[in-house]
Scaffold this active site. Structure first.
Site, short mmCIF file in Angstrom:
data_model
loop_
_atom_site.label_atom_id
_atom_site.label_comp_id
_atom_site.label_asym_id
_atom_site.label_seq_id
_atom_site.Cartn_x
_atom_site.Cartn_y
_atom_site.Cartn_z
N ASP A 52 0.64 -1.23 -0.04
CA ASP A 52 -0.05 -0.01 0.13
C ASP A 52 0.88 1.05 -0.02
OD1 ASP A 52 -2.12 1.85 -0.05
OD2 ASP A 52 -3.09 0.71 1.68
C1 BGC Z 1 -4.90 3.62 0.00
C2 BGC Z 1 -4.86 2.46 -1.19
C3 BGC Z 1 -4.71 3.10 -2.34
C4 BGC Z 1 -3.48 3.87 -2.37
C5 BGC Z 1 -3.39 4.70 -3.62
C6 BGC Z 1 -3.71 4.15 -0.07
O1 BGC Z 1 -3.56 5.44 0.57
O2 BGC Z 1 -4.96 2.73 1.19
O3 BGC Z 1 -6.12 1.82 -1.24
O4 BGC Z 1 -4.82 2.25 -3.56
O5 BGC Z 1 -3.36 4.76 -1.48
O6 BGC Z 1 -3.98 5.99 -3.81
#
Ligand code: BGC
Length: 753
Positions: free
Chosen positions: A227
């Site tokens: 993530d």
């Molecule tokens: C989120 C993800 C997301 C990523 C990219 C993160 O903060 O938890 O779900 O895909 O950011 O935006």
């Protein structure tokens, strides 16, 4: 070029560099070797592609916002999820996006999780079915997905540091089960690890999770990405199986990888494993595909159709709905004009258009609109009075209510389950001037409903996407028939929720003390009546269930069986019904939920029409996660097969006996309970021999227990550890050593290891 050849050509620095993004949304190219870069973009319920040349990583192109996962799951419609997936895949193809991030199949542990709107259900089976279809749809277009957030990311509070402390059975049976099924069946191109720790170890560097379970046990062959910003110790993460760090690591972690390999802390082979998977993804994602056209209007129509199929009719006293054209209907509430149809955070879509209910009702005679309240908590008396006036002059009032943006979002959790005070106050006042109140809710997660007794109609829209207004008008006026069923329980109050005492935890620890009793598994077991049960949802027509036939009442290991029934639409409107199949164990050696969802089918029936529905099941429907075997285990025994219109409305039932070959391992010690020993025939024989030389009554014994003494003595003895016999028997020739020998002999007979 062949990947193994590229691996040989790459320098250590280039390999390390490939293991993190070039920026927020791209992998790194290696021009010297013609390795292109690919783009990933957020989903899951729309394409959130960064605008080319935008400085801000959140500046997205215009796209179609579909209903969010909490709504989607209520459709219980596999076909619809696949259609959505295909549409998303088409959009990605048109925009040259190789991987669309999502869907998320984390379990809804508490209604307070700020990101619940992005997750499907409290039930792993339903969550897995929805995610599998979504992924299959996207990937059928040659575009990848990223199943997230792996794993146990069930709250936003301290999501980047909290440790989700979960026992083995609960972890596998509830929090990993959906991921397991999706990984095995839908084969997502990538998996995104979660921010949090699990039992003290960050998911991003958790070898047990990313390698032992994901790759070795489940056979995952794709890439694991982090993530955004989830990486702590990069070398450890590589060793654990985290291939791609996102977004760009600013060179910091690339250098750490090089250093770790040079110092021998990390082997080049371990690094190569990650690089190989990055290259495989890049190769897959950059394959030439024919250009597709992104027809936004067609996708908008699909968004409206999906929203219609997701909405859940929760109350319809006196058939207040559907409304009739020409009736004087007062629309009240800011959500009628400005619907909340998606959540905040990384899934936020820059919708190319939005249709509100007020807009969609523009050609319907008899509709008036008064805002009644503003977004936020504070009441506005002038707006209230205007709405009350409108309500007095109307036949019916439809209140468009819900949670404003600030109430729930990625990044933080709700503190309570209440709706804004101004809305509650207005509904109360409206009910005093008009008895025909219908409420439409726009929210990502359940709310408490103090007004439930004062309204006649209620539709849960969740966050219904950019076409929500069109869907609302179709549903309100009966052009569409509601067919959604709740994918989660709505408790009466927050304190009823199983995680209440342990959410969001203390400091950096959250203990999942409720174990496997999540959602309806808990409410069922505790016999707590929820406001609305899991699986519940009404229709403008009625369905009758009959004639359940089970193909075999005795099922042996490796065999499957079918359960078939007839569903008939006995009302006067066409409609769709979701038939649910639950399995209820009636005898089990561990504490199990009363019943668990193991099948569902949504069927469309014209008025008067009936259809036969069939479910095929095998022993996996009986299984729980055994901590003795460290795997799923279907225990021999009798299981009820329950067919319901909801988890609380079981219409038909029958039972099967499962005869499994596998037994739980037994090994007795002097600490084993006498009852456990006598439960196996060999143990009973040993015990009989032992009892010949033991007088358990020397301590007052059976005589002292009155008339039922013998039975009571036996019941007591059942719980006694074997060694306690030594204290109570007073018999000289039974020694600890002798007892141990008898136990050893028994274990040998049983083949215990
Ligand atoms: C989120 C993800 C997301 C990523 C990219 C993160 O903060 O938890 O779900 O895909 O950011 O935006």
């Amino acid at each position: 070029m062949n990947i193994e050849t590229i691996l040989k050509e790459l320098t250590l620095e280039e390999k390390a560099a490939l293991c993190s993004g070039a920026d927020f949304w791209h992998t790194k190219p290696v021009e010297r070797l013609d390795i292109p870069q690919i783009m990933v973009s957020d989903g899951p319920h729309g394409l959130r592609k960064n605008r080319e040349g935008a400085q801000n990583p959140n500046e997205a192109i215009e796209a179609v916002c579909f209903p969010s996962a909490s709504a989607l799951a209520c459709s219980f419609d596999r076909g619809l999820l696949k259609e959505l997936g295909k549409a998303l895949g088409e959009e990605c193809r048109a925009e040259n996006v190789s991987v669309i991030l999502g869907p998320g199949c984390n379990i809804k542990r508490s209604p307070l999780c700020g990101r619940n709107f992005e997750y499907f259900s409290e039930d792993p089976y339903l969550a897995s079915q929805m995610a599998e279809e979504h992924i299959t749809g996207v990937q059928s277009m040659g575009v990848g997905t990223s199943l997230k957030h792996f794993a146990a990311n069930n709250q936003e509070s301290r999501r980047m540091s909290v440790s989700a402390n979960i026992d083995e059975r609960t972890l596998h049976e509830i929090y990993l089960a959906a991921f397991e099924s999706v990984v095995k069946n839908a084969k997502p191109w990538t998996v995104m690890c979660s921010y949090n720790k699990i039992n003290g170890e960050y998911s991003s560097q958790n070898k047990l999770l990313l390698t032992d379970i994901l790759r070795e046990d489940w056979g995952f062959g794709g890439l694991v990405m982090s993530d955004w910003g989830a990486v702590d110790d990069r070398a450890k993460a590589i060793r654990a199986g985290l291939d791609l760090e996102m977004p760009a690591s600013m060179g910091k972690n690339d250098a750490a990888i090089v250093k770790a390999v040079e110092s021998g802390e990390l082997s080049e082979e371990e690094l190569d494993n990650c690089v190989r998977r990055v290259l495989e993804l890049v190769q897959r994602g950059s394959e030439e595909k024919p250009q597709v056209v992104w027809d936004k209007d067609r996708h908008h129509k699909l968004a409206a159709k999906i929203a219609e199929n997701c909405a859940v009719l929760l109350k319809n006293d006196g058939d207040i709905l559907p409304l009739k054209e020409g009736e004087k209907v007062a629309f009240v509430g800011a959500f009628a004009e400005k619907p909340r149809y998606q959540g905040g955070g990384s899934s936020h879509i820059n919708s190319y258009k939005t249709v509100s209910a007020v807009q969609a009702a523009s050609d319907i005679a008899g509709v008036t609109y008064a805002r009644g309240f503003n977004m936020g908590n504070e009441a506005d008396e002038a707006l209230e009075n205007e709405a009350l006036e409108a309500a007095k002059n109307a036949d019916k009032v439809v209140v468009f209510a819900g949670l404003p943006d600030t109430f729930e979002s990625e990044g933080y959790d709700r503190k309570h389950m209440r709706m804004p005070e101004c809305q509650l106050r207005l509904i109360e006042k409206l009910s005093e001037v008009n008895e025909n109140i219908v409420v439409l809710l726009h929210n990502g997660s359940p709310v408490e409903m103090p007004f439930i007794g004062k309204i006649k109609g209620l539709i849960e829209m969740y966050l219904g996407g950019q076409a929500v207004g069109e869907a609302e008008i179709a549903l309100l006026y009966g052009r569409a028939n509601p067919s959604g069923k709740l994918a989660e329980t709505f408790p009466q109050k927050l304190a009823d929720n199983p995680s209440y005492l342990n959410f969001p935890g203390e400091g950096d620890d959250v203990n999942y003390a409720e174990g496997v009793f999540v959602g309806y598994r808990y409410y069922d077991k505790k016999q707590i009546k929820p406001l609305f049960p899991f699986g519940y949802g009404m229709s403008y027509t009625q369905f009758e269930y009959s004639d359940l036939r089970i193909s075999a009442h005795e099922v042996s290991e490796g065999k499957s069986f079918t359960a078939e029934l007839t569903v008939k639409n006995i009302g006067s409107r066409d409609g769709a019904e979701t038939v649910q199949l639950y399995i209820a164990p009636t005898e089990a050696s561990v504490i199990r939920p009363e019943k668990e969802l193991k099948g569902f089918e949504k069927v469309f029936l014209k008025a008067g029409e009936s259809k036969r529905i069939a479910f095929r099941l095998d022993q996996s429907a009986f299984a729980y996660w055994s901590v003795k075997l460290h795997k799923w285990f279907a225990e021999s025994g009798r299981y009820e097969v329950l067919i319901g219109a909801s988890s609380a409305d079981i219409r038909l039932s029958d039972a099967v006996r499962f005869n499994g070959r596998e037994k739980l391992p037994v090994k007795f010690t002097l600490d084993s309970a006498c009852g456990d020993i006598t439960a196996v025939p060999e143990g009973l024989a040993m015990f009989a021999k032992l009892m010949k030389s033991v007088d358990i009554g020397t301590n007052g014994g059976a005589d002292a227990l009155g008339e039922s003494g013998e039975e009571m003595a036996l019941a007591m003895a059942g719980d006694l550890p074997l060694h306690a016999i030594l204290s109570f028997c007073g018999i000289a020739d039974i020694t600890r050593e002798k007892l141990q020998m008898m136990v050893d002999e028994l274990n040998e007979q049983l083949g215990a290891e």
